[in-house]
Design an enzyme around this catalytic site. Sequence first.
Site, PDB file in Angstrom:
ATOM      1  CG  HIS A  43      -1.973   1.025   1.225  1.00 18.48           C
ATOM      2  ND1 HIS A  43      -3.198   0.824   1.817  1.00 18.48           N
ATOM      3  CD2 HIS A  43      -2.016   2.277   0.698  1.00 18.48           C
ATOM      4  CE1 HIS A  43      -3.943   1.916   1.660  1.00 18.48           C
ATOM      5  NE2 HIS A  43      -3.235   2.814   0.990  1.00 18.48           N
ATOM      6  CD  GLU A  70      -4.500  -2.961   0.584  1.00 18.54           C
ATOM      7  OE1 GLU A  70      -5.158  -3.976   0.879  1.00 18.54           O
ATOM      8  OE2 GLU A  70      -4.003  -2.201   1.441  1.00 18.54           O
ATOM      9  CG  HIS A 190      -7.915  -2.027   8.847  1.00 20.90           C
ATOM     10  ND1 HIS A 190      -7.069  -1.214   8.119  1.00 20.90           N
ATOM     11  CD2 HIS A 190      -7.929  -1.521  10.087  1.00 20.90           C
ATOM     12  CE1 HIS A 190      -6.615  -0.239   8.899  1.00 20.90           C
ATOM     13  NE2 HIS A 190      -7.120  -0.408  10.101  1.00 20.90           N
TER      14      HIS A 190
END
Length: 237
Positions: A43, A70, A190
């Site tokens: 990410h 991401e 997450h």
Amino acid sequence: MTKLSVNINKIATLRNARGGNVPDVIEAAKKIESFGAQGITVHPRPDERHIRYNDVRELKPVIKTEFNIEGKPIQDFMNLVLAVKPEQVTLVPDAENAITSNAGWDTLKNGLYLKEVIADFKSHGIRTSIFVDPDKKMVEGAAETGTDRIELYTEKFAVDYGKGDKNAAKTYAECAKLAHELGLGINAGHDLSLENIAFFHKEVPYLDEVSIGHALISEALYLGLEKTIHQYLKLLK
């Protein structure tokens, strides 16, 4: 079996804290795959505070499983993804000052924007996923964008489950069922961890992939990276 994609941002954070190239994120990705993980997630953020754009370019040729990038689709991010051509891109509505991702997309308000971005990525053969809260309206909005998958934002589940709430996964299960009916694949991520992943996996149907970084790397400090990955894979069967 639900696939495990390991987010290696925290390995890059450790490297950046000291400078140099220790630990080596490229070598870490190779080891993680060799230990059985079915994907690598990164990410990159504009300030490159952990994974750097150049890391992403260097990772692509060595990853043998699936590469998931991401991020918020600003122009620099889009250029990076289109140059690297990962198997999957996950769109996340990051605020510039956010330490970590803290909300899913409003797919109704941002539907047209997401549709255009997704069409661009899909025209290059890249599977797309949208980060969404466990809200049926957001799932329905995601389906209208042409995305291939959604990624359910699981922080609320992790917090509620940690408090002993046995219904913590209920809304996630309902959203997963709806997404499946709408022809979408389902990812999740997450704050999933060894403590809650088995319950989430049992309760939420049609789960294609989980992306886990912070918890997995933290747990590996105690258990070792190989053993930690093996435990996740066992719990996801």
